[in-house]
Design a protein around this motif. Structure first.
Motif, PDB file in Angstrom:
ATOM      1  N   LYS A 113       0.869  -1.073  -0.055  1.00 24.94           N
ATOM      2  CA  LYS A 113       0.124  -0.142  -0.293  1.00 24.94           C
ATOM      3  C   LYS A 113       0.811   1.207   0.001  1.00 24.94           C
ATOM      4  N   ASP A 114       0.387   2.367  -0.278  1.00 25.76           N
ATOM      5  CA  ASP A 114       0.948   3.485  -0.259  1.00 25.76           C
ATOM      6  C   ASP A 114       2.291   3.664  -1.170  1.00 25.76           C
ATOM      7  N   VAL A 115       2.213   3.133  -2.232  1.00 22.66           N
ATOM      8  CA  VAL A 115       3.490   3.015  -3.234  1.00 22.66           C
ATOM      9  C   VAL A 115       3.827   4.650  -3.620  1.00 22.66           C
ATOM     10  N   ASP A 116       2.676   5.249  -3.943  1.00 23.52           N
ATOM     11  CA  ASP A 116       3.001   6.367  -4.612  1.00 23.52           C
ATOM     12  C   ASP A 116       3.748   7.435  -3.585  1.00 23.52           C
ATOM     13  N   GLN A 117       3.601   7.479  -2.222  1.00 25.33           N
ATOM     14  CA  GLN A 117       4.107   8.121  -1.458  1.00 25.33           C
ATOM     15  C   GLN A 117       5.706   7.818  -1.165  1.00 25.33           C
ATOM     16  N   GLN A 118       6.062   6.497  -1.049  1.00 26.60           N
ATOM     17  CA  GLN A 118       7.094   5.795  -1.163  1.00 26.60           C
ATOM     18  C   GLN A 118       7.997   6.169  -2.368  1.00 26.60           C
ATOM     19  N   VAL A 119       7.514   6.131  -3.568  1.00 26.76           N
ATOM     20  CA  VAL A 119       8.015   6.352  -4.871  1.00 26.76           C
ATOM     21  C   VAL A 119       8.556   7.804  -4.685  1.00 26.76           C
ATOM     22  N   LYS A 120       7.555   8.850  -4.304  1.00 30.48           N
ATOM     23  CA  LYS A 120       8.065  10.214  -4.210  1.00 30.48           C
ATOM     24  C   LYS A 120       9.230  10.445  -3.531  1.00 30.48           C
ATOM     25  N   GLU A 121       9.387   9.608  -2.100  1.00 34.85           N
ATOM     26  CA  GLU A 121      10.363   9.858  -1.251  1.00 34.85           C
ATOM     27  C   GLU A 121      11.695   9.333  -1.843  1.00 34.85           C
ATOM     28  N   MET A 122      11.758   8.327  -2.688  1.00 38.77           N
ATOM     29  CA  MET A 122      12.842   7.641  -3.296  1.00 38.77           C
ATOM     30  C   MET A 122      13.167   8.843  -4.525  1.00 38.77           C
ATOM     31  N   LEU A 123      12.267   9.237  -5.316  1.00 37.29           N
ATOM     32  CA  LEU A 123      12.758   9.964  -6.061  1.00 37.29           C
ATOM     33  C   LEU A 123      13.371  11.293  -5.476  1.00 37.29           C
ATOM     34  N   ALA A 124      12.889  11.848  -4.509  1.00 39.65           N
ATOM     35  CA  ALA A 124      13.637  12.978  -3.885  1.00 39.65           C
ATOM     36  C   ALA A 124      14.992  12.796  -3.206  1.00 39.65           C
ATOM     37  N   LEU A 125      15.198  11.599  -2.880  1.00 41.85           N
ATOM     38  CA  LEU A 125      16.272  11.125  -2.525  1.00 41.85           C
ATOM     39  C   LEU A 125      17.385  11.223  -3.705  1.00 41.85           C
ATOM     40  N   VAL A 126      17.141  10.673  -4.798  1.00 38.26           N
ATOM     41  CA  VAL A 126      17.895  10.894  -5.944  1.00 38.26           C
ATOM     42  C   VAL A 126      17.889  12.162  -6.860  1.00 38.26           C
ATOM     43  N   GLU A 127      17.034  12.962  -6.308  1.00 39.69           N
ATOM     44  CA  GLU A 127      16.962  14.290  -6.763  1.00 39.69           C
ATOM     45  C   GLU A 127      16.388  14.219  -8.305  1.00 39.69           C
ATOM     46  N   LEU A 128      15.127  13.323  -8.323  1.00 39.84           N
ATOM     47  CA  LEU A 128      14.469  13.496  -9.514  1.00 39.84           C
ATOM     48  C   LEU A 128      12.938  13.526  -9.639  1.00 39.84           C
ATOM     49  N   GLU A 129      12.512  14.298  -8.573  1.00 37.40           N
ATOM     50  CA  GLU A 129      11.077  14.524  -8.439  1.00 37.40           C
ATOM     51  C   GLU A 129      10.546  15.041  -9.533  1.00 37.40           C
ATOM     52  N   SER A 130      11.054  16.057 -10.124  1.00 39.48           N
ATOM     53  CA  SER A 130      10.675  16.705 -11.636  1.00 39.48           C
ATOM     54  C   SER A 130      10.572  16.026 -12.478  1.00 39.48           C
ATOM     55  N   GLN A 131      11.301  14.712 -12.775  1.00 40.46           N
ATOM     56  CA  GLN A 131      11.201  13.841 -14.010  1.00 40.46           C
ATOM     57  C   GLN A 131      10.402  12.624 -13.959  1.00 40.46           C
ATOM     58  N   ALA A 132       9.427  12.425 -12.909  1.00 41.96           N
ATOM     59  CA  ALA A 132       8.605  11.519 -12.641  1.00 41.96           C
ATOM     60  C   ALA A 132       7.912  10.843 -13.989  1.00 41.96           C
ATOM     61  N   LYS A 133       7.419  11.920 -14.738  1.00 39.15           N
ATOM     62  CA  LYS A 133       6.697  11.395 -15.869  1.00 39.15           C
ATOM     63  C   LYS A 133       7.475  11.156 -16.976  1.00 39.15           C
ATOM     64  N   LYS A 134       8.760  11.560 -17.189  1.00 42.78           N
ATOM     65  CA  LYS A 134       9.710  10.833 -18.264  1.00 42.78           C
ATOM     66  C   LYS A 134       9.640   9.513 -18.264  1.00 42.78           C
ATOM     67  N   LYS A 135      10.100   9.202 -19.489  1.00 42.64           N
ATOM     68  CA  LYS A 135      10.471   7.691 -19.799  1.00 42.64           C
ATOM     69  C   LYS A 135      11.901   7.400 -19.823  1.00 42.64           C
ATOM     70  N   PRO A 136      12.304   6.338 -19.361  1.00 47.31           N
ATOM     71  CA  PRO A 136      13.852   6.138 -19.693  1.00 47.31           C
ATOM     72  C   PRO A 136      14.764   6.628 -20.862  1.00 47.31           C
ATOM     73  N   PRO A 137      14.142   6.415 -22.099  1.00 42.93           N
ATOM     74  CA  PRO A 137      14.848   6.732 -23.084  1.00 42.93           C
ATOM     75  C   PRO A 137      14.995   8.381 -23.097  1.00 42.93           C
ATOM     76  N   GLN A 138      14.193   9.037 -22.691  1.00 42.23           N
ATOM     77  CA  GLN A 138      14.230  10.603 -22.450  1.00 42.23           C
ATOM     78  C   GLN A 138      15.100  11.217 -21.454  1.00 42.23           C
TER      79      GLN A 138
END
Ligand SMILES: Nc1ncnc2c1ncn2[C@@H]1O[C@H](COP(=O)(O)OP(=O)(O)OP(=O)(O)O)[C@@H](O)[C@H]1O
Ligand SMILES: [Mg+2]
Length: 377
Positions: A113-138
């Motif tokens: 449960k609560d996946v989205d919140q955890q993903v947000k925290e992880m993306l913050a940790l690696v400083e990629l919050e603003s990139q969440a909607k991009k796909k890997p090739p971009q």
């Protein structure tokens, strides 16, 4: 954001061995990685680094020996039952999923449960919050590498294995990711085991380095210990560069071992002398070698030799690297910081050479003087 359990467990390999048919890739490896530390396995291509990691991950069955996490043996545990995650050199992201879903993948599959919140925290940790909607090739290589890291860390493994994770990046990005990776490790407090053949990378990041060669560990210690006091010619040459000069021990008493080096008596502290009799290699790092025009005083006199001639001068910005031909026919490397204290010396200049005895080390003559020397590319 700490992901570590309070009672972290150390990773312990005991007599770990892997044979492929008649070839021994890993030979009776013993090592302990304390919980929450950054550990680097450093060694040349083919020395058994990946094989060791694959045994810890459960992707390869050891021929003999054991793997423990704390008191629990995991030698034959199924890979998915081990609290271990791996980040490989090719990040293996899902190209059709966006970054958020790439990171969420492991948790969604486990119906957490609560996946989205955890993903947000992880993306913050690696400083990629603003990139969440991009796909890997971009994304750039460095960004993809950080996604791979977030995707592994979100599973909260006890041990994160990293197999040459920065290998695909260009040098500048590699250097900045090294610092980034170390910051993340310190922040989450998990045990990282990082495999690399890049000695500078290992020294930049690791608390402890194990230098591997031909399936065995040559020496283990902090980067400074290994650099300052190597126990083998392989470590002396593979981790940075060393001058290794033949000599014979004339006395070994108390704290000092004395060596005759082509007629010059030099002394070496006993705790850096890895042989106390017979012939040996006197080792000294190039930046510890001081030179001055013949007859002029040298800044920090110590073991002192005359009769050198500069045979090569290369200016590399922060330093000047000299080759000095000694009377016994060996060229020594001397690296000098470009502080502007005095002009760069010309090729052909006659020089004296000196170093402080406390920086020298002594290795047995039975070791190969060229072990670990990087081949010219
Ligand atoms: N499945 C296999 N069958 C036979 N030999 C193997 C197998 N896997 C690895 N080896 C051999 O074991 C040795 C160690 O391989 P390993 O992949 O662990 O090296 P490495 O230290 O990771 O090298 P690199 O830096 O090039 O990745 C090599 O000589 C390799 O050829
Ligand atoms: Mg490998």
């Amino acid at each position: 954001m700490s992901l570590a359990a309070d009672n972290g467990r150390s990773l312990r390999l005991t007599a770990l061995t892997k044979e492929f048919a008649t070839f021994t890739a890993v030979r009776s490896l013993d090592l302990e990685v304390p919980a929450g530390t950054f550990f680097a396995l450093l060694g040349p291509s083919g020395c058994g680094k990946t094989t060791t990691l694959r045994m810890v991950a459960g992707l390869e069955v050891p021929t003999s020996g054991t793997i423990h996490l704390g008191d629990d043996e995991i030698t034959y545990e199924k890979p998915y039952r081990r609290p271990v995650n791996t980040v490989f050199q090719n990040y293996a992201l899902f190209p059709h999923l966006d970054i958020h879903e790439n990171v969420a993948f492991g948790l969604r599959r486990r119906k957490v449960k609560d996946v989205d919140q955890q993903v947000k925290e992880m993306l913050a940790l690696v400083e990629l919050e603003s990139q969440a909607k991009k796909k890997p090739p971009q994304m750039s290589g460095g960004q993809q590498q950080r996604v791979a890291l977030a995707r592994a860390l979100i599973n909260r493994p006890e041990v994160l294995l990293l197999d040459e994770p920065l290998g695909a990046l260009d040098l500048k990005l590699r250097r900045s990711m090294q610092i980034e990776l170390k910051r993340i490790q310190t922040e989450v407090g998990l045990t990282f085991v990082h495999v690399t053949h890049d000695q500078e990378e290992a020294m930049t990041m690791a608390d402890t380095i194990a230098v591997m060669n031909g399936g065995v560990i040559e020496q283990m210690g902090s980067p400074a210990e290994l650099y300052e006091n190597p126990r083998t010619t392989f470590v002396a040459n593979f981790l940075g560069q060393s001058n290794l000069i033949p000599g014979s021990v004339t006395s070994a008493e108390g704290d000092v071992v004395r060596v005759d080096m082509h007629g010059t008596q030099v002394s070496i502290p006993a705790d850096r002398a890895h042989t106390r009799s017979g012939d040996g290699w006197v080792g000294i790092r190039p930046e510890k070698v001081l030179i001055a025009p013949a007859g002029e005083p040298i800044d920090a006199p110590g073991n002192h030799m005359t009769g050198g001639v500069i045979t090569d001068v290369s200016f590399v910005g922060v330093s000047t690297q000299y080759l000095v031909m000694m009377p016994w026919g060996q060229e020594l490397m001397a690296f000098e910081q470009n502080t502007g204290r005095r002009a760069v010396l010309d090729k052909g200049t006659k020089v004296d050479v000196s170093w402080r005895p406390e920086f020298a080390f002594l290795l047995p003559a039975s070791q190969d003087v060229n072990a670990g020397v990087l081949e010219e590319v």
